[in-house]
Design an enzyme around this catalytic site. Structure first.
Site, PDB file in Angstrom:
ATOM      1  N   ASP A   1      -5.392  -6.919   5.768  1.00 34.68           N
ATOM      2  CA  ASP A   1      -6.586  -6.164   5.386  1.00 34.68           C
ATOM      3  C   ASP A   1      -7.680  -7.146   4.970  1.00 34.68           C
ATOM      4  OD1 ASP A   1      -8.284  -4.189   4.583  1.00 34.68           O
ATOM      5  OD2 ASP A   1      -7.077  -3.485   2.897  1.00 34.68           O
TER       6      ASP A   1
ATOM      7  N   ASP B   1     -11.157  -8.846   7.503  1.00 34.73           N
ATOM      8  CA  ASP B   1     -12.581  -8.772   7.154  1.00 34.73           C
ATOM      9  C   ASP B   1     -13.202 -10.162   7.107  1.00 34.73           C
ATOM     10  OD1 ASP B   1     -12.453  -6.070   7.063  1.00 34.73           O
ATOM     11  OD2 ASP B   1     -13.428  -5.867   5.118  1.00 34.73           O
TER      12      ASP B   1
ATOM     13  N   LYS C   1       3.341 -15.474   1.967  1.00 30.13           N
ATOM     14  CA  LYS C   1       3.222 -16.167   0.676  1.00 30.13           C
ATOM     15  C   LYS C   1       4.648 -16.473   0.231  1.00 30.13           C
ATOM     16  CE  LYS C   1       0.770 -17.565  -2.874  1.00 30.13           C
ATOM     17  NZ  LYS C   1      -0.058 -18.781  -2.786  1.00 30.13           N
TER      18      LYS C   1
ATOM     19  N   ASP D   1      -3.092 -18.260   1.402  1.00 28.20           N
ATOM     20  CA  ASP D   1      -4.252 -18.928   0.794  1.00 28.20           C
ATOM     21  C   ASP D   1      -4.788 -20.018   1.711  1.00 28.20           C
ATOM     22  OD1 ASP D   1      -1.733 -19.884   0.241  1.00 28.20           O
ATOM     23  OD2 ASP D   1      -2.188 -20.648  -1.746  1.00 28.20           O
TER      24      ASP D   1
ATOM     25  N   TYR E   1       0.821  -1.216   0.000  1.00 29.51           N
ATOM     26  CA  TYR E   1       0.000   0.000   0.000  1.00 29.51           C
ATOM     27  C   TYR E   1       0.858   1.270   0.000  1.00 29.51           C
ATOM     28  CZ  TYR E   1      -4.024  -2.978   1.138  1.00 29.51           C
ATOM     29  OH  TYR E   1      -5.006  -3.934   1.117  1.00 29.51           O
TER      30      TYR E   1
END
Ligand code: NAD
Length: 355
Positions: free
Chosen positions: A242, A246, A186, A218, A136
């Site tokens: 992020d 959620d 990852k 994943d 980001y």
């Protein structure tokens, strides 16, 4: 420092402050509170979403409790003039770099979740998300139109020290919980994740009482739904966090239930710099109606007591009281599709009484 903000932010914060006064009184602590302007109300009163006075007060305070910001009248103005810009500004001014989201399942809400209750019953984890780095913020970034076709670039950057500080926070938290950190990356594809894994493994050596395991992002996305009880402290970088936080939110049943904390370094007073807020927004559709669920804001008070001040018994008293009220059925309309719901104020009063 209290920043009620806009819409239901002001309503839920009022209840959270009542709870803070009650728990402080019960345990013999003195609270000194200042209040500041942030968001739409700050634009109305001062012309900008984050007045310098608010920044100064927040920097002086040991911890900041925030409601939510956002007013529909600003929906179509430029991003730098929107109330939400105040939120990014205050996070930056305070230098908070770890976002903590406690995710618990509540017995009274098991049926409200879209997931099977035997899967989520007993879930109790904290997601620790790095907040200041990663894709980001990394450069180079942009959409480049100078070649034969448009090309878009974002860059995922982490330094060793950025990984170390957030990892240490996760391990500290785990020491007061079930002593288990799961680091998510990852690393089978990204060099960035390979450094992440290496540094987290190094930091783990400083905390021999805490177990560390690594999981690919994943696989984590699946495990959060299939086996959420396997997680105690879930540590991850900005973008993965992020998304996963959620996903974690679904486990709690309603957005109004979720507290969050953003933590920075330790202050000379011994308190950890912290910004505490419910996860939800200002909910213009129900603002001003005394309908908002205040549990996320009340949970943010518990998080503040625990993480900024190390007052674990006091935090537990707030959480126990909130759960007792939840179990008694005195809940707002979002948790009570039928029957007479309680108002925001009634829920706050009930929690105060239960402490
Ligand atoms: P929202 O979280 O405000 O509302 C989404 C839905 O959930 C609405 O139907 C609302 O009524 C309901 N809801 C939210 N919190 C609730 C609570 N405590 N009790 C009962 N119901 C609740 O998200 P949105 O509608 O996308 O955004 C509204 C405004 O809030 C926008 O201006 C947005 O930018 C802002 N926002 C601010 C924050 C923040 O301050 N941290 C976070 C998200 C959105």
């Amino acid at each position: 420092m209290i920043l009620p903000g806009d819409g239901i932010g002001t309503e839920v914060t009022r209840e959270a402050v009542k709870v803070l006064h009650r728990v402080a009184g019960k345990f013999g602590h003195q609270v000194s509170l200042s209040e500041g302007l942030l968001g739409g109300i700050a634009i109305h009163k001062t012309g900008g979403p984050l007045p310098q006075e608010t920044v100064d007060l927040a920097l002086k305070a040991d911890a900041t409790l925030m409601g939510a910001v956002g007013l529909p009248e600003f929906d179509n103005v430029a991003p730098e003039k929107r109330p939400e810009r105040g939120l990014l500004g205050i996070r930056k001014a305070l230098g908070v770099y770890a976002n903590l989201r406690p995710v618990r399942s509540y017995k009274a809400l098991l049926d409200a979740s879209p997931l099977k209750k035997e899967l989520i019953d007993g879930t109790d984890m904290i997601i620790v998300r790095e907040l200041n780095g990663g894709i980001y913020y990394g450069t180079p970034r942009g959409i480049f139109e100078d070649g034969p076709e448009p090309r878009a670039v974002n860059t995922m950057v982490y330094t060793r020290s950025e990984i170390q500080r957030v990892a240490r926070m996760a391990f500290h938290l785990a020491q007061n919980r079930c002593k288990k950190v799961t680091s998510v990356d990852k690393s089978n594809v990204l060099e960035n994740s390979q450094l992440w894994r290496r540094v987290v493994t190094e930091v783990a050596k400083e905390f021999p009482d805490v177990t560390l395991d690594h999981l690919l992002v994943d696989t984590t996305a699946m495990q959060l739904i299939l086996n959420p009880r396997r997680f105690d402290v879930l540590l991850t970088e900005n973008m993965f966090g992020d998304i996963l936080s959620d996903e974690g939110a679904v486990l709690a049943g309603s957005i109004g239930m979720l507290p969050s904390a953003s933590i920075g370094d330790r202050k000379p007073s011994g308190a950890w710099v912290g910004l505490y807020e419910p996860v939800h927004g200002s909910a213009p559709d129900i603002a001003g109606q005394n309908k908002a669920n205040p549990f996320g804001a009340i949970g943010s008070v518990a998080a503040m007591l625990e993480y900024s001040f190390g007052l674990r018994e006091e935090a537990a008293a707030v959480n126990r009281a909130a759960e007792a009220v939840l179990n008694s059925g005195r809940v707002t309309a979002d948790l009570k599709p039928s029957g007479k719901p309680a108002t925001t104020t009634e829920v706050g009063d009930a929690v105060v009484q239960a402490i």
